[in-house]
Write an enzyme that holds these catalytic residues in place. Structure first.
Site, PDB file in Angstrom:
ATOM      1  N   GLY A 295      61.341  28.660  17.642  1.00 40.48           N
ATOM      2  CA  GLY A 295      60.604  28.298  16.425  1.00 40.48           C
ATOM      3  C   GLY A 295      59.746  27.100  16.744  1.00 40.48           C
ATOM      4  O   GLY A 295      58.532  27.176  16.923  1.00 40.48           O
ATOM      5  N   CYS A 364      59.349   8.203  -5.522  1.00 46.81           N
ATOM      6  CA  CYS A 364      60.073   7.090  -6.114  1.00 46.81           C
ATOM      7  C   CYS A 364      61.442   7.039  -5.442  1.00 46.81           C
ATOM      8  O   CYS A 364      62.454   7.430  -6.019  1.00 46.81           O
ATOM      9  CB  CYS A 364      60.202   7.368  -7.603  1.00 46.81           C
ATOM     10  SG  CYS A 364      60.499   5.903  -8.505  1.00 46.81           S
TER      11      CYS A 364
HETATM   12  N1  LLP Z   1      67.571  30.998  16.032  1.00 48.51           N
HETATM   13  C1  LLP Z   1      68.504  30.537  15.198  1.00 48.51           C
HETATM   14  C2  LLP Z   1      69.651  31.397  14.882  1.00 48.51           C
HETATM   15  C3  LLP Z   1      68.403  29.270  14.620  1.00 48.51           C
HETATM   16  O1  LLP Z   1      69.349  28.820  13.811  1.00 48.51           O
HETATM   17  C4  LLP Z   1      67.275  28.465  14.922  1.00 48.51           C
HETATM   18  C5  LLP Z   1      67.114  27.141  14.322  1.00 48.51           C
HETATM   19  C6  LLP Z   1      66.294  28.981  15.789  1.00 48.51           C
HETATM   20  C7  LLP Z   1      66.488  30.251  16.341  1.00 48.51           C
HETATM   21  C8  LLP Z   1      65.076  28.221  16.161  1.00 48.51           C
HETATM   22  O2  LLP Z   1      65.342  27.063  16.870  1.00 48.51           O
HETATM   23  P1  LLP Z   1      64.129  26.194  17.472  1.00 48.51           P
HETATM   24  O3  LLP Z   1      63.498  26.985  18.581  1.00 48.51           O
HETATM   25  O4  LLP Z   1      63.163  25.961  16.371  1.00 48.51           O
HETATM   26  O5  LLP Z   1      64.770  24.957  17.954  1.00 48.51           O
HETATM   27  N2  LLP Z   1      65.354  21.607  10.426  1.00 48.51           N
HETATM   28  C9  LLP Z   1      65.681  21.153  11.770  1.00 48.51           C
HETATM   29  C10 LLP Z   1      65.814  22.313  12.716  1.00 48.51           C
HETATM   30  C11 LLP Z   1      66.884  23.289  12.298  1.00 48.51           C
HETATM   31  C12 LLP Z   1      66.966  24.447  13.252  1.00 48.51           C
HETATM   32  C13 LLP Z   1      67.846  25.508  12.695  1.00 48.51           C
HETATM   33  N3  LLP Z   1      67.923  26.690  13.478  1.00 48.51           N
HETATM   34  C14 LLP Z   1      64.606  20.174  12.242  1.00 48.51           C
HETATM   35  O6  LLP Z   1      63.691  19.896  11.473  1.00 48.51           O
HETATM   36  O7  LLP Z   1      64.692  19.659  13.355  1.00 48.51           O
END
Ligand code: LLP
Length: 434
Positions: A295, A364
């Site tokens: 992602g 706020c």
């Molecule tokens: N696959 C699964 C099952 C996941 O839970 C996630 C991310 C991804 C793929 C993608 O991971 P990435 O390549 O983006 O690292 N809100 C947090 C990140 C939460 C990620 C949750 N799962 C932040 O802003 O850092």
């Protein structure tokens, strides 16, 4: 030319910050602020890095599944589809958005640790390719719903390999005590595999794991691949089941500030794939189709957010505050995780900094901070402030707290810009109010 953190961020001769080759002051003029810019060429380039490396190292059927929790809107699903890859969706809302965009649902993978019966039925009605099944109750529910629909539903099982990838605790998900998946260590992974093989309306295709996010090292991925392939071998030996799919999840880290390491997606993916190949050979396991679910590493450095500076407050002997026309409502990541960001004045990007400033939002709430102690050249009301590397988990985590409207998303491609998500209006804020 001087680049800042990533090579799509440069400073022009007029002292303005340029993004994807475009003058950010002109973009702010055209679309207003706050605005989220997405470098579409960069998104496509990153998808291709994953796609081409996976295909070359493992085989034609292997591909990335863009984890759309990082960034989700209709045009993005169209971009992902046009690159011939799949997507990971984690809620019926993401699924709905993908369906609206005409995403080929056979390449969509439905995640989540608590899919409701309604979610499951909705996904099956829309021809979801695969469920990534988290737990035994969900397996039962999918079997029942698939039976009702008269189909055999393809699934992967989410397995927790028991790895702590040394990342921020809230975004680490591969440990035994995680709320996600079935752990190998406790025996649940094997039990749920047996259960899935016995289900009449379920076609078990293979296994999934995801160990965490924003991981800079390669070792945790290699270790996860080792454990998963060991598990594949074990299931073959014990149950005579040959997995045709191994999904290794997402998590490759991204550079947010100059002090972060530079990460090559191609090199990382190649190293992981080479290891998968070698380990499969070692165990005599048939090389499965390999999916990855990036992602952040697809969209993060394709993003930049522009704000207008409002008040500047110098509290002598303490702190300097710069307030902007957005904040935690479009980027809650500093508030949640103390995430580091690179902040600049976009209209005076070539001027030397005079002091340290804390960039605050308009909510706020004293925790509404984008970043503390950043060096800026004496900001003034009306200046344009840029926050870099905001493509992942910013727009997708945005909220309407304080009834702040969410910013638009603008795509940049080949020196041209186009609106992908319009700015929210006050009418949108009351759309659900009775
Ligand atoms: N696959 C699964 C099952 C996941 O839970 C996630 C991310 C991804 C793929 C993608 O991971 P990435 O390549 O983006 O690292 N809100 C947090 C990140 C939460 C990620 C949750 N799962 C932040 O802003 O850092």
């Amino acid at each position: 030319m001087r680049t800042i953190v990533h090579n799509n961020v440069t400073v022009g001769e007029n002292g303005h910050l340029f993004f994807a080759g475009m003058d950010t002051t002109e973009l702010a003029e055209a679309y207003g602020t706050p605005v989220i810019l997405i470098d579409e060429d960069r998104v496509r380039a990153r998808i291709r890095e994953y796609r081409d490396t996976l295909r070359a190292c493992i085989g034609e059927s292997s591909m990335p599944l863009f984890a759309s929790k990082a960034l989700s809107f209709k045009e993005l699903y169209r971009i992902v589809a046009s690159e011939g890859v799949g997507t990971d969706i984690v809620s019926p809302g993401e699924l709905y958005t993908a369906v609206c965009a005409g995403f080929p649902m056979e390449r969509a993978f439905f995640h989540g640790n608590n899919k409701t019966d309604a979610d499951i039925a909705y996904a099956i009605q829309n021809g979801i390719g695969y469920f990534v099944v988290d737990n035994p109750e969900e397996l039962d529910a999918i079997d029942t719903e698939a039976g009702r629909a008269g189909i055999r539903q393809k699934i992967l099982l989410r397995i927790t390999p028991g790895i702590d990838p040394h990342t921020h605790q809230k975004i680490s998900t591969g440990g035994v005590d995680s709320k996600f998946g079935s752990a190998i260590e406790t025996g649940l992974a094997e039990r749920i595999t047996r259960m899935a093989l016995d289900k009449e309306n379920i076609e078990l295709c293979g296994f999934h794991c995801h160990i965490g996010s924003q991981i800079f090292e390669i070792e945790p991925f290699v270790l996860a691949a080792d454990i998963m392939i060991g598990f594949l071998a074990d299931m073959r030996d014990k149950l005579g089941f040959t997995a045709s799919v191994l999904n290794l999840g997402g998590g490759i880290g991204v550079r947010y500030v100059e002090s972060d390491p530079e990460i090559s997606v191609t090199q990382n993916v190649k190293a992981i794939c080479d290891h998968v190949r070698a380990t499969c050979e070692k165990h005599g396991v048939t090389l499965p189709t390999v999916y990855m679910e990036p992602g952040r590493s697809i969209v993060a450095d394709a993003g930049m957010t522009l704000y207008t500076v409002g008040s500047v407050k110098e509290i002598e002997g303490f702190k300097n505050y710069v307030s902007i026309d957005g904040g935690m409502t479009d980027n809650p990541r500093y508030t949640l995780y103390q995430s580091a960001y690179t902040v600049l004045l976009a209209n005076r990007a070539d001027e030397p900094a005079d002091a340290l400033y804390t960039v605050g939002g308009r909510c706020c709430e004293s925790g509404d901070i984008i970043q503390e102690n950043v060096s800026l050249p004496h900001p003034e009301r009306g200046d344009l402030l840029a926050v870099l590397v905001t493509g992942a988990y910013n727009y997708s985590m945005a909220s309407n707290y304080n009834r702040v409207t969410r910013p638009p998303v603008v795509l940049l491609r080949n020196g041209e810009s186009r609106l992908a998500v319009r700015r929210e209006r006050f009418e949108d804020l009351v759309a659900c109010d009775i």
